[in-house]
Design a protein around this motif. Structure first.
Motif, PDB file in Angstrom:
ATOM      1  N   LYS A 193       0.862  -1.191   0.000  1.00  0.00           N
ATOM      2  CA  LYS A 193       0.000   0.000   0.000  1.00  0.00           C
ATOM      3  C   LYS A 193       0.892   1.233   0.000  1.00  0.00           C
ATOM      4  CE  LYS A 193      -4.210  -1.719   0.590  1.00  0.00           C
ATOM      5  NZ  LYS A 193      -5.232  -1.499  -0.443  1.00  0.00           N
ATOM      6  N   TRP A 221       0.578   7.449  -0.832  1.00  0.00           N
ATOM      7  CA  TRP A 221       0.242   8.520  -1.774  1.00  0.00           C
ATOM      8  C   TRP A 221      -0.621   8.015  -2.947  1.00  0.00           C
ATOM      9  CZ3 TRP A 221       5.162   6.610  -0.848  1.00  0.00           C
ATOM     10  CH2 TRP A 221       5.716   5.831  -1.857  1.00  0.00           C
ATOM     11  N   ALA A 222      -0.983   6.742  -2.948  1.00  0.00           N
ATOM     12  CA  ALA A 222      -1.817   6.197  -4.021  1.00  0.00           C
ATOM     13  C   ALA A 222      -2.866   5.272  -3.421  1.00  0.00           C
ATOM     14  CB  ALA A 222      -0.950   5.450  -5.029  1.00  0.00           C
ATOM     15  N   ASP A 223      -3.609   5.807  -2.430  1.00  0.00           N
ATOM     16  CA  ASP A 223      -4.617   5.011  -1.717  1.00  0.00           C
ATOM     17  C   ASP A 223      -5.994   5.318  -2.315  1.00  0.00           C
ATOM     18  OD1 ASP A 223      -5.700   3.361   0.344  1.00  0.00           O
ATOM     19  OD2 ASP A 223      -6.043   5.118   1.614  1.00  0.00           O
ATOM     20  N   GLU A 224      -6.112   5.063  -3.629  1.00  0.00           N
ATOM     21  CA  GLU A 224      -7.322   5.492  -4.347  1.00  0.00           C
ATOM     22  C   GLU A 224      -8.604   4.902  -3.763  1.00  0.00           C
ATOM     23  OE1 GLU A 224      -4.585   4.553  -5.967  1.00  0.00           O
ATOM     24  OE2 GLU A 224      -4.000   6.372  -7.053  1.00  0.00           O
ATOM     25  N   ASP A 225      -8.558   3.642  -3.365  1.00  0.00           N
ATOM     26  CA  ASP A 225      -9.794   3.031  -2.849  1.00  0.00           C
ATOM     27  C   ASP A 225      -9.985   3.268  -1.346  1.00  0.00           C
ATOM     28  OD1 ASP A 225      -7.869   1.409  -1.790  1.00  0.00           O
ATOM     29  OD2 ASP A 225      -8.579  -0.448  -2.699  1.00  0.00           O
ATOM     30  N   GLY A 226      -9.032   3.966  -0.716  1.00  0.00           N
ATOM     31  CA  GLY A 226      -9.208   4.337   0.689  1.00  0.00           C
ATOM     32  C   GLY A 226      -9.061   3.200   1.683  1.00  0.00           C
TER      33      GLY A 226
END
Lengths: 227, 227
Positions: free
Chosen positions: B32, B35-40
């Motif tokens: 994970k 800075w790229a936790d698009e789906d939260g």
């Protein structure tokens, strides 16, 4: 005698004083400024050269120097049963530790180093005026942290759950130091203000709120529980 | 199944992988990038938005998300008896916790943010070239930390005493990540090199040393215990 190396406005030192008072553990307070450790007693007790350091005589005998704050908290919990700082369940303990680390470390790095350290430590070290860009960055980060605390307190009576824990103590220690320099916008965060009023009334917090720095008086509301 | 949100070169993530392997606790690893936790999913498991986060199904039932690393370590020690990470005595535990915090927090702030984060995270985030002033500051701080570790290891078999503890795991996690970018002057610190060779041979550390970042190969000595 049990001794705590501390600084009056250092949030981590305040957290340990608060925690020890909640556990009913008296301690002699000795102020140690890391940048003025001429006799080396602070470095000898903690090679990191930072406060707080607890010098304790544990029930099992001997003398022990414990630091940093996170290790002091675990030590106190293991050595003294009264006034528990952590809940009994795994999930409760994890949540209290998460938020304790949040306020001792994350809040410190994002808010206090830019605000309290700029305003107070620079003055004590005679290093000139605070940097207003840094104060602004700290104020912005503080608003975000207060918003998070308000969100937690909408769902819970205390920050980590239904009982007061080390999470509340760590957060109150940070905010009390910032409040000394009148930096906390309490009126914008009513749930946090109500929560802090409860903490201010605790006997364990009263002596901390009586500390004064020469030439730097706190605002009038600072030690008033009905602020 | 037990899951660890991690990044391959994140020192705190490596410390938890190492600690879990020493305790014989398998875990599914899920990378994970904060800075790229698009789906939260990372923010949901840890509102601080940082790795490592342990999602565990404890022996007592239910599911629990634990972070940051310091809280995961205490959780693992309390939930699982095998492969203790902390000594049995108060003094031993305090020393292991002091040095674990030293390497997870102080070393991170003084060395890794200026070196590993500049060299690796900037590359992963496509944020341009590392700042050579920062790399130099990190290298200077690293020499001081290695000197301190060498001093400890002149007096003790492991960093916190006569047994391996979480202090060794935290320090090895930091140094292994720095070694991946060939940043550690091993030859100048023979006691630290010998200590690290012992850690490299442990089965718990082998899988960590097999991780590779695309386009960023480690030096030839990196996973060789006889380096």
């Amino acid at each position: 005698m049990r001794t705590l190396f501390h600084m009056p406005l250092d949030p981590a030192s305040r957290a340990i004083r608060f925690a020890m008072a909640e556990k009913g553990l008296p301690a002699q307070l000795v102020e140690k400024r890391p940048w003025a450790d001429e006799d080396g007693t602070l470095a000898a007790a903690n090679p990191a050269g930072a406060v707080p350091v607890l010098i304790d005589e544990p029930p099992t005998g001997g003398e022990i120097a414990v630091s940093p704050a996170s290790a002091i908290i675990e030590y106190l919990e293991e050595a003294y049963e009264s006034g528990p700082l952590l809940p009994a369940t795994s999930a409760g303990r994890a949540e209290a530790r998460r938020l304790s680390a949040w306020f001792l470390d994350k809040f410190e790095a994002e808010v206090s180093v830019f605000t309290l350290r700029e305003r107070v430590d620079k003055r004590l070290m005679r290093r000139g005026q605070p940097d207003y860009e840094l104060l602004k960055a700290g104020a912005d980060a503080l608003a975000w942290h207060l918003d998070y605390a308000a969100w937690l307190l909408d769902q819970r009576h205390w920050l980590a759950g239904e009982k007061m824990t080390i999470a509340d103590i760590a957060a109150a220690a940070q905010l009390s130091a910032l409040d000394y320099i009148d930096f906390v916008p309490w009126e914008k965060f009513p749930p946090v203000k109500d929560w802090y009023a409860r903490l201010k009334s605790r006997p364990a917090m009263r002596p901390i709120l009586r500390d004064r720095i020469d030439g730097l008086p706190p605002p009038a509301h600072y030690d008033n529980p009905d602020f």
